[in-house]
Design a protein around this motif. Structure first.
Motif, PDB file in Angstrom:
ATOM      1  N   GLU A  28     131.542   1.424   9.195  1.00 20.52           N
ATOM      2  CA  GLU A  28     132.668   1.506   9.797  1.00 20.52           C
ATOM      3  C   GLU A  28     132.195   2.754  11.129  1.00 20.52           C
ATOM      4  O   GLU A  28     131.845   2.365  12.369  1.00 20.52           O
ATOM      5  CB  GLU A  28     133.610   2.773   8.995  1.00 20.52           C
ATOM      6  N   SER A  69     128.559   4.665  13.477  1.00 19.18           N
ATOM      7  CA  SER A  69     126.971   4.780  13.928  1.00 19.18           C
ATOM      8  C   SER A  69     126.565   5.990  13.599  1.00 19.18           C
ATOM      9  O   SER A  69     126.975   6.653  13.052  1.00 19.18           O
ATOM     10  CB  SER A  69     126.498   4.560  14.885  1.00 19.18           C
ATOM     11  N   ILE A  97     137.049  11.899  19.839  1.00 20.93           N
ATOM     12  CA  ILE A  97     137.566  10.377  20.441  1.00 20.93           C
ATOM     13  C   ILE A  97     137.412   8.860  20.043  1.00 20.93           C
ATOM     14  O   ILE A  97     137.011   8.459  19.991  1.00 20.93           O
ATOM     15  CB  ILE A  97     137.117  10.340  22.117  1.00 20.93           C
ATOM     16  N   ALA A  98     135.623   8.625  19.930  1.00 22.59           N
ATOM     17  CA  ALA A  98     134.486   7.802  19.720  1.00 22.59           C
ATOM     18  C   ALA A  98     134.843   7.599  18.449  1.00 22.59           C
ATOM     19  O   ALA A  98     135.499   6.176  17.714  1.00 22.59           O
ATOM     20  CB  ALA A  98     133.338   8.251  19.588  1.00 22.59           C
ATOM     21  N   PHE A 132     139.186   6.600  17.555  1.00 24.65           N
ATOM     22  CA  PHE A 132     138.952   5.092  18.589  1.00 24.65           C
ATOM     23  C   PHE A 132     138.514   3.406  17.379  1.00 24.65           C
ATOM     24  O   PHE A 132     139.350   3.526  16.907  1.00 24.65           O
ATOM     25  CB  PHE A 132     138.333   4.745  19.681  1.00 24.65           C
ATOM     26  N   LYS A 133     137.293   4.328  16.550  1.00 25.18           N
ATOM     27  CA  LYS A 133     136.615   3.612  16.200  1.00 25.18           C
ATOM     28  C   LYS A 133     137.357   3.375  14.691  1.00 25.18           C
ATOM     29  O   LYS A 133     138.203   2.421  14.769  1.00 25.18           O
ATOM     30  CB  LYS A 133     135.429   4.051  15.293  1.00 25.18           C
ATOM     31  N   TRP A 163     140.748   1.596  15.369  1.00 23.99           N
ATOM     32  CA  TRP A 163     140.539   0.243  15.713  1.00 23.99           C
ATOM     33  C   TRP A 163     140.202  -0.455  14.001  1.00 23.99           C
ATOM     34  O   TRP A 163     141.046  -1.765  14.497  1.00 23.99           O
ATOM     35  CB  TRP A 163     139.439   0.215  17.040  1.00 23.99           C
ATOM     36  N   ASP A 164     139.483  -0.064  13.806  1.00 31.89           N
ATOM     37  CA  ASP A 164     139.266  -0.556  12.587  1.00 31.89           C
ATOM     38  C   ASP A 164     140.853  -0.737  11.306  1.00 31.89           C
ATOM     39  O   ASP A 164     140.485  -1.532  10.832  1.00 31.89           O
ATOM     40  CB  ASP A 164     137.896  -0.018  12.109  1.00 31.89           C
ATOM     41  N   GLN A 214     137.940  -4.661  10.890  1.00 32.41           N
ATOM     42  CA  GLN A 214     136.757  -4.640  10.844  1.00 32.41           C
ATOM     43  C   GLN A 214     135.684  -3.065  10.669  1.00 32.41           C
ATOM     44  O   GLN A 214     136.404  -2.176   9.880  1.00 32.41           O
ATOM     45  CB  GLN A 214     136.008  -5.029  12.767  1.00 32.41           C
ATOM     46  N   ARG A 215     134.698  -3.566  10.821  1.00 36.46           N
ATOM     47  CA  ARG A 215     133.003  -2.780  10.719  1.00 36.46           C
ATOM     48  C   ARG A 215     132.701  -2.715  11.817  1.00 36.46           C
ATOM     49  O   ARG A 215     131.899  -3.512  11.469  1.00 36.46           O
ATOM     50  CB  ARG A 215     132.550  -2.904   9.193  1.00 36.46           C
ATOM     51  N   GLY A 216     132.237  -1.720  12.596  1.00 36.16           N
ATOM     52  CA  GLY A 216     131.889  -1.913  13.641  1.00 36.16           C
ATOM     53  C   GLY A 216     130.067  -1.689  13.578  1.00 36.16           C
ATOM     54  O   GLY A 216     129.542  -1.658  14.862  1.00 36.16           O
ATOM     55  N   ALA A 217     130.209  -1.460  12.803  1.00 29.64           N
ATOM     56  CA  ALA A 217     128.318  -0.993  12.656  1.00 29.64           C
ATOM     57  C   ALA A 217     127.274  -1.704  11.280  1.00 29.64           C
ATOM     58  O   ALA A 217     126.723  -1.225  10.559  1.00 29.64           O
ATOM     59  CB  ALA A 217     128.110   0.378  12.612  1.00 29.64           C
ATOM     60  N   ARG A 218     127.712  -3.189  11.100  1.00 26.86           N
ATOM     61  CA  ARG A 218     127.220  -3.728  10.539  1.00 26.86           C
ATOM     62  C   ARG A 218     125.976  -4.421  11.324  1.00 26.86           C
ATOM     63  O   ARG A 218     125.438  -5.752  10.665  1.00 26.86           O
ATOM     64  CB  ARG A 218     128.309  -4.753   9.577  1.00 26.86           C
TER      65      ARG A 218
END
Lengths: 427, 427
Positions: B61, B63, B400-401, B404-405, B408-409, B414-418
């Motif tokens: 999820e 990084s 914030i980062a 946001f993730k 979004w997820d 989604q998972r953003g760090a696959r």
């Protein structure tokens, strides 16, 4: 007889195998979305990497996940595509088989898009001390060495050793070398100073070494000059007409003398993946497979080689350059050829490369852009560079995340990914 | 004579050395901002890691850089602090020296805040096959194994092997185990299904194994029950009163039988860092240094041990728990003691732990919260969990980062760090 059965009804779908999911391979897969074929994409990584921003991972601005997407996620909506993880080791052209470490895949049409890696011009012993930057792992190795150099300098008592630790040598002044040099000098002069007590990071030396007569040789001369002057103003020591004769753990030997440097980055040469060997095909000096006007391999009209792995001679006698737009255009062309063949149409007879332009950032607020119809430099070029690169990222999530990080770090001079992980590599 | 010179005028500032920049160590450094002392923070990593969210790195999820900050960046505005990278190997209490691999540091006041690592209860041979989750590198190893299991299952032809690859065993049902189990089952059932062609990721089995009678033993029984039911509804196979007797590459042996599982995660036990050994001090069964009411070590009023490394018995006879708020409170107390001593004031006589509460997420939309004055579960608890964890992150950029993730997820599954990086580990 075997051929007769393949056209019997219900007609089995033709098998298209794409090796490599870089810009070229991914474009082929996407453009075959509506074709009546079974597509298999095989890659040794599970992700597509946006290589133009690797230098920002190496300099701790972005995280690896910001510039990489799982291939199967990108292609998830295409029912005719399967994605497999595997390292291709051989191709059996007689029987139409791709042999990977994990699986063997039969193909009717084969696309090789396996890219290139750095070349040390026969001196592979330089690789451990002068890593190049083609893969995510390369970028995190460089990031670790860059950050570790400052940490070790803070601990060092010997002034000469401290100076060596704070010397960064970048070999090769193409776009990657220029971008890295600019980013490293900014880290040293803008990001680090407030955070160290024993050293002054502003004393760090960044040396950009180029064997040729100018930086950014693919750009017009005036932009090369502008880039050199800009880098020098930022504090980069630019040395053109300077050849590296040796690299070791303590530094580099130049024709002009010794340079003690703890961190060396190799941005000088590339060599294609071993596709020519797999295919037993003709290749050029950089290992690229020589392909015909339709990007197929001589004697194998069903095997295409695209992107950095291909040597595709254009009408002007020059090979198509090893850049992302060229790989994408080649991918689109090959997908078109395959689609036409399936439908029984006449495919476009030969691939024509359309040069879209060259970009290189120099640092915050500065870049050079050369399009066929215009060129620009400075802040407007930098803004264009930012917009273009955000645009080329895949998916809104990554676009927002990267745009936010750029905006934030532009305003604050921070770098958001300054982690030294997997320290076994050194210290 | 040497001692006489140290009190001559101008009086040299006292040297405070803090070993470890986790929650405890970082709090000491920050709270000494205005104290008239020279502070040195030494850590074997260059970053402070927000351990409560490590499980989100392990499940792709976030990084690593989303939950880690360079220590020297966090402390950059404190002129009386220097940060050094080094792995402490010994402490010379006679001469007041901290000995690291990179440097030797004299101290007047020493704070040991080196945390804990996973304990295999004497079976360290299980470590390679059942990684725990205390460091960034642990989380990326688990991420790689988790993602690789799906990739290998997609390639597998043998149904039994495929089933084994899609079986995930988590040992220990404290907050980490619960959060991991919930996150992994969501990845399998919500994130992956559209992207595979040969396997159905929804058939993956996630088994949460707990030796004790209930999950989340630190929580009230009704919240444990709620958590178990929620996990089961999500598809987790929760097995309480089940002891692991062996772990190997192919799976785990339970008292109740064999479980073939390609991925094993250890969330069962912790053992303190070897500080007791360095100090020659008394320690409890978990290796924690037994400290007095003021968190100092017997016979060494100038050596403090805090956080997960300390066994600090409270007035009710129980040791302070190994959680982030306890480490922070201990850090604040010790900074206060040191500040008082410098100023010649009487320091607060003993540390009093104030329990702030326990949190655990179960999955998207569900969590349990137990505060001294209230408890809650379900969606409101999950919202509170999200807000609290964003709040505890350091700096607006990360807040914030991460927000946001998450948003979004949450919306897109989604998972953003696959990313599967550093594949040498397996396959």
């Amino acid at each position: 007889m075997a051929e007769a059965t393949t056209v019997s009804s219900p007609k089995p779908r033709r098998k298209v195998v794409i090796v490599g999911a870089g810009f070229g391979g991914l474009t082929v897969a996407r453009d075959l979305a509506k074709a009546d074929v079974d597509v298999t994409v095989i890659d040794r990584h599970n992700y597509h990497c946006f290589q133009p921003l690797l230098y920002q991972v190496a300099t701790a601005e972005l995280s690896p996940a910001d510039i990489a997407w799982p291939i199967r996620h990108v292609l998830r909506h295409q029912a005719n595509v399967q994605v497999l993880l595997g390292k291709v080791e051989a191709i059996d052209v007689e029987n139409g088989l791709v042999k990977a470490d994990t699986v063997t895949l039969p193909y009717d049409e084969l696309i090789i898009a396996t890219g290139a890696t750095h070349s040390y011009f026969g001196r592979d012993d330089w690789a451990p001390v002068a890593p190049g930057m083609k893969r995510i792992e390369d970028a995190t190795v460089i990031r670790r060495r860059l950050l570790m150099a400052f940490e070790r300098a803070e601990l060092a008592n010997d002034p000469a050793e401290r100076e060596r630790l704070l010397t960064f040598a970048i070999v090769g002044a193409g776009p990657t070398g220029v971008e890295l040099a600019g980013a490293i000098v900014e880290v040293a002069k803008k990001v680090m100073p407030a955070e160290f007590r024993r050293i002054d990071p502003r004393t760090a030396r960044v040396i950009l070494i180029e064997a040729g007569p100018r930086v950014l040789p693919a750009f017009p001369e005036d932009l090369s000059d502008y880039t050199k002057r800009s880098l020098e103003k930022m504090g980069v020591d630019v040395r053109v007409n300077t050849r590296v004769t040796n690299c070791d753990e303590a530094g580099v030997d130049l024709e002009t003398g010794r340079l003690d440097a703890a961190t060396i980055v190799w941005a000088a040469g590339v060599v294609a993946s071993p596709a020519a060997e797999w295919l037993g095909a003709e290749h050029d000096r950089a290992g690229r497979v020589v392909v015909g006007p339709d990007l197929s391999v001589a004697g194998h009209p069903n095997i295409f080689v695209i992107g950095d792995t291909a040597c595709a001679i254009q009408e002007d006698g020059k090979p198509t350059p090893g850049v992302a737009p060229a790989a994408k255009q080649m991918g689109a062309y090959v997908a078109d050829v395959i689609s036409c063949r399936i439908k029984g149409l006449v495919p476009p007879p030969h691939f024509i490369y359309k040069h879209e332009g060259d970009f290189a950032t120099i640092g915050r607020k500065s870049a050079v852009v050369k399009m066929p119809w215009m060129q620009m430099h400075g802040f407007p070029a930098w803004l264009l560079w930012c917009v273009a690169h955000i645009y080329f990222l895949i998916g809104t999530r990554h676009r927002i995340a990267v745009a936010f990080k750029w905006a934030w770090d532009f305003a604050t001079f921070q770098r958001g990914a300054r982690l030294i992980t997997d320290q076994k590599d050194q210290l």
